[in-house]
Design a protein around this motif. Sequence first.
Motif, mmCIF file in Angstrom:
data_model
loop_
_atom_site.group_PDB
_atom_site.id
_atom_site.type_symbol
_atom_site.label_atom_id
_atom_site.label_comp_id
_atom_site.label_asym_id
_atom_site.label_seq_id
_atom_site.Cartn_x
_atom_site.Cartn_y
_atom_site.Cartn_z
ATOM 1 N N VAL A 26 4.499 5.193 3.221
ATOM 2 C CA VAL A 26 3.939 6.534 3.344
ATOM 3 C C VAL A 26 4.953 7.520 2.768
ATOM 4 C CG1 VAL A 26 2.989 8.271 4.885
ATOM 5 C CG2 VAL A 26 2.673 5.842 5.399
ATOM 6 N N SER A 27 4.560 8.247 1.729
ATOM 7 C CA SER A 27 5.463 9.161 1.036
ATOM 8 C C SER A 27 4.919 10.583 1.083
ATOM 9 C CB SER A 27 5.654 8.730 -0.428
ATOM 10 O OG SER A 27 6.130 7.394 -0.513
ATOM 11 N N MET A 28 5.793 11.518 0.758
ATOM 12 C CA MET A 28 5.414 12.930 0.685
ATOM 13 C C MET A 28 5.100 13.265 -0.765
ATOM 14 S SD MET A 28 5.098 15.835 2.454
ATOM 15 C CE MET A 28 6.151 15.636 3.889
ATOM 16 N N LYS A 29 3.872 13.700 -1.017
ATOM 17 C CA LYS A 29 3.517 14.045 -2.385
ATOM 18 C C LYS A 29 4.177 15.362 -2.784
ATOM 19 C CE LYS A 29 -0.823 16.515 -1.497
ATOM 20 N NZ LYS A 29 -2.271 16.544 -1.783
ATOM 21 N N PRO A 30 4.341 15.628 -4.066
ATOM 22 C CA PRO A 30 5.031 16.840 -4.501
ATOM 23 C C PRO A 30 4.334 18.105 -4.000
ATOM 24 C CG PRO A 30 4.824 15.293 -6.327
ATOM 25 C CD PRO A 30 3.985 14.752 -5.215
ATOM 26 N N SER A 31 5.132 19.044 -3.550
ATOM 27 C CA SER A 31 4.603 20.338 -3.134
ATOM 28 C C SER A 31 4.259 21.180 -4.362
ATOM 29 C CB SER A 31 5.639 21.070 -2.275
ATOM 30 O OG SER A 31 6.815 21.333 -3.035
ATOM 31 N N LYS A 83 0.851 -1.181 0.000
ATOM 32 C CA LYS A 83 0.000 0.000 0.000
ATOM 33 C C LYS A 83 0.894 1.241 0.000
ATOM 34 C CE LYS A 83 -4.298 -1.679 0.509
ATOM 35 N NZ LYS A 83 -5.483 -1.306 -0.287
ATOM 36 N N GLU A 84 0.645 2.159 -0.952
ATOM 37 C CA GLU A 84 1.391 3.417 -1.025
ATOM 38 C C GLU A 84 0.424 4.578 -0.850
ATOM 39 O OE1 GLU A 84 5.233 3.313 -3.695
ATOM 40 O OE2 GLU A 84 3.499 2.676 -4.886
ATOM 41 N N LYS A 85 0.717 5.402 0.125
ATOM 42 C CA LYS A 85 -0.126 6.549 0.434
ATOM 43 C C LYS A 85 0.740 7.773 0.720
ATOM 44 C CE LYS A 85 -4.280 4.796 0.137
ATOM 45 N NZ LYS A 85 -5.333 5.342 -0.766
ATOM 46 N N ALA A 86 0.072 8.930 0.709
ATOM 47 C CA ALA A 86 0.767 10.188 0.970
ATOM 48 C C ALA A 86 0.572 10.604 2.424
ATOM 49 C CB ALA A 86 0.249 11.288 0.043
ATOM 50 N N VAL A 87 1.478 11.428 2.901
ATOM 51 C CA VAL A 87 1.390 11.942 4.264
ATOM 52 C C VAL A 87 0.088 12.729 4.410
ATOM 53 C CG1 VAL A 87 2.434 13.529 5.928
ATOM 54 C CG2 VAL A 87 3.884 12.026 4.560
ATOM 55 N N GLY A 88 -0.639 12.451 5.508
ATOM 56 C CA GLY A 88 -1.906 13.114 5.759
ATOM 57 C C GLY A 88 -3.117 12.367 5.244
ATOM 58 N N CYS A 133 3.197 23.211 -15.722
ATOM 59 C CA CYS A 133 4.141 22.171 -15.289
ATOM 60 C C CYS A 133 3.453 21.308 -14.235
ATOM 61 C CB CYS A 133 5.404 22.809 -14.707
ATOM 62 S SG CYS A 133 6.529 21.617 -13.924
ATOM 63 N N THR A 134 3.522 19.994 -14.406
ATOM 64 C CA THR A 134 2.926 19.045 -13.462
ATOM 65 C C THR A 134 4.028 18.181 -12.853
ATOM 66 O OG1 THR A 134 0.891 18.944 -14.766
ATOM 67 C CG2 THR A 134 1.249 17.189 -13.162
ATOM 68 N N ALA A 135 4.154 18.252 -11.523
ATOM 69 C CA ALA A 135 5.114 17.429 -10.783
ATOM 70 C C ALA A 135 4.361 16.247 -10.165
ATOM 71 C CB ALA A 135 5.809 18.245 -9.703
ATOM 72 N N LYS A 136 4.862 15.016 -10.391
ATOM 73 C CA LYS A 136 4.129 13.824 -9.970
ATOM 74 C C LYS A 136 5.084 12.767 -9.430
ATOM 75 C CE LYS A 136 0.781 10.449 -11.758
ATOM 76 N NZ LYS A 136 0.024 10.000 -12.955
ATOM 77 N N ASN A 137 4.638 12.089 -8.361
ATOM 78 C CA ASN A 137 5.326 10.888 -7.878
ATOM 79 C C ASN A 137 4.278 9.797 -7.646
ATOM 80 O OD1 ASN A 137 4.098 11.698 -5.520
ATOM 81 N ND2 ASN A 137 5.972 11.927 -4.325
ATOM 82 N N ARG A 138 4.619 8.756 -6.902
ATOM 83 C CA ARG A 138 3.730 7.597 -6.773
ATOM 84 C C ARG A 138 2.460 7.885 -5.976
ATOM 85 N NH1 ARG A 138 8.816 5.155 -5.836
ATOM 86 N NH2 ARG A 138 8.396 5.294 -3.585
ATOM 87 N N VAL A 139 2.458 8.959 -5.175
ATOM 88 C CA VAL A 139 1.324 9.181 -4.278
ATOM 89 C C VAL A 139 0.535 10.451 -4.578
ATOM 90 C CG1 VAL A 139 2.352 7.866 -2.392
ATOM 91 C CG2 VAL A 139 2.837 10.316 -2.601
ATOM 92 N N GLY A 140 0.982 11.258 -5.505
ATOM 93 C CA GLY A 140 0.222 12.478 -5.784
ATOM 94 C C GLY A 140 0.910 13.352 -6.810
ATOM 95 N N SER A 141 0.290 14.503 -7.077
ATOM 96 C CA SER A 141 0.829 15.436 -8.065
ATOM 97 C C SER A 141 0.430 16.854 -7.699
ATOM 98 C CB SER A 141 0.326 15.089 -9.471
ATOM 99 O OG SER A 141 -1.079 15.233 -9.547
ATOM 100 N N SER A 142 1.201 17.825 -8.220
ATOM 101 C CA SER A 142 0.911 19.247 -8.070
ATOM 102 C C SER A 142 1.319 19.941 -9.356
ATOM 103 C CB SER A 142 1.659 19.843 -6.867
ATOM 104 O OG SER A 142 1.240 19.240 -5.657
ATOM 105 N N GLU A 143 0.793 21.143 -9.580
ATOM 106 C CA GLU A 143 1.072 21.829 -10.834
ATOM 107 C C GLU A 143 1.138 23.334 -10.628
ATOM 108 O OE1 GLU A 143 -3.474 22.115 -12.632
ATOM 109 O OE2 GLU A 143 -2.265 20.322 -13.073
#
Length: 376
Positions: free
Chosen positions: A147-152, A39-44, A221-231
């Motif tokens: 548990v990972s930190m999604k991109p800011s 299971k991979e999830k983001a902090v929070g 610009c879209t920044a993405k990792n395994r648990v989320g994305s930001s733009e």
Amino acid sequence: MRTERIMAGHSRAAASLLLVYFLTGWTHCLQILSASPLKEKAVGDSVRLDCQFTVDTTDIGPLDIEWSRTPPDPTSSPIIIIDYSGDRAYETRVEDMKGRVHFSSPDPKNGDASINITRLRSSDSGMYHCKVKKSPGSKTKPVRLQVSMKPSPPTCYVDGSQEVGKDAVLKCLSEGTPPITYTWSKQGSAHLLPSTAVADVSAGTLKVLNASMDYSGDYKCTAKNRVGSSECVIRFSVSSSSDNGGKIAGTIIGVLLALLLIAFVVWFILRRKKKTTYEKEQPFEIREDVPPPKSRVSTARSYTVGSQRSSLGSMSPSNMEPYKSHYDRLATEELERPAAQSPQLTPSYKVAAPSLNRMGAVPVMIPAQRRDGSIV
């Protein structure tokens, strides 16, 4: 001999059948259904760790459910985070997980031993074990939680000139659990990048070569990792050099106007302050009854009027009053006396100037006298 061999063969076959039956019966007892091992999830975020099970009629013992977490140190014993026993759920005793771990089902004995973990932290990452026991059956299922930190939200900006024919670099930078990939797109109907643009998905840069006016627009610009994305979105405006000259001239004029405005405000404040000071000083006028300041006392050279000699002690107006009245009286007597009887001034004894200096005399100015005897 042959009979013994036949009996031995039958005994081995019976033992094999008994072993197969035993294993088959055990297999059809308590079972944990397969679930996602990772299971991979983001902090929070929140996560559900699945653990569904089935029991058989042969499982007659009490039901016990236990969730544990393997600590980072492999030599340490697993930490029990929540358990169920005697038809009762016991909350976690782990300090950093209190109030965040609960059974998904209000009655886990119905076959759902899954748990929910809310407000995930980075420290929640690890290997979790779901153990279900109902005698004589017992099963354990591991689940790994990451548990990972999604991109800011990324920071986007243009590095380089935005003139026609020049090269420019659009940069995008975000923080989070690596790896982070960056993708660029141009806002609009086609979302197509310029033909001369080169993107770097790992560095987050978009290099635009030989820019033209058609390249102007909004770029995302879209920044993405395994648990989320930001733009983020940035404006790329390509202009000619003449337009840039006009912008520079406009900027200079604006700065000059601002300086002139500041100078006018300073001048106005100083003028206002000076006027206020002048108005405050006006009421202080000299009154007629205020006596004049005292002057230094000076010694006047002695002089002779008729047969009398007088010495002037002070030249100030206040000290001259007695002498003025005296001079007025003498002038009146001189006018009343006949001209033939006017006395001749007797020359007084004169002393040379060097002798007076040796004697300590101080030269003074003799006041002028009018015909009527008043002092000029």
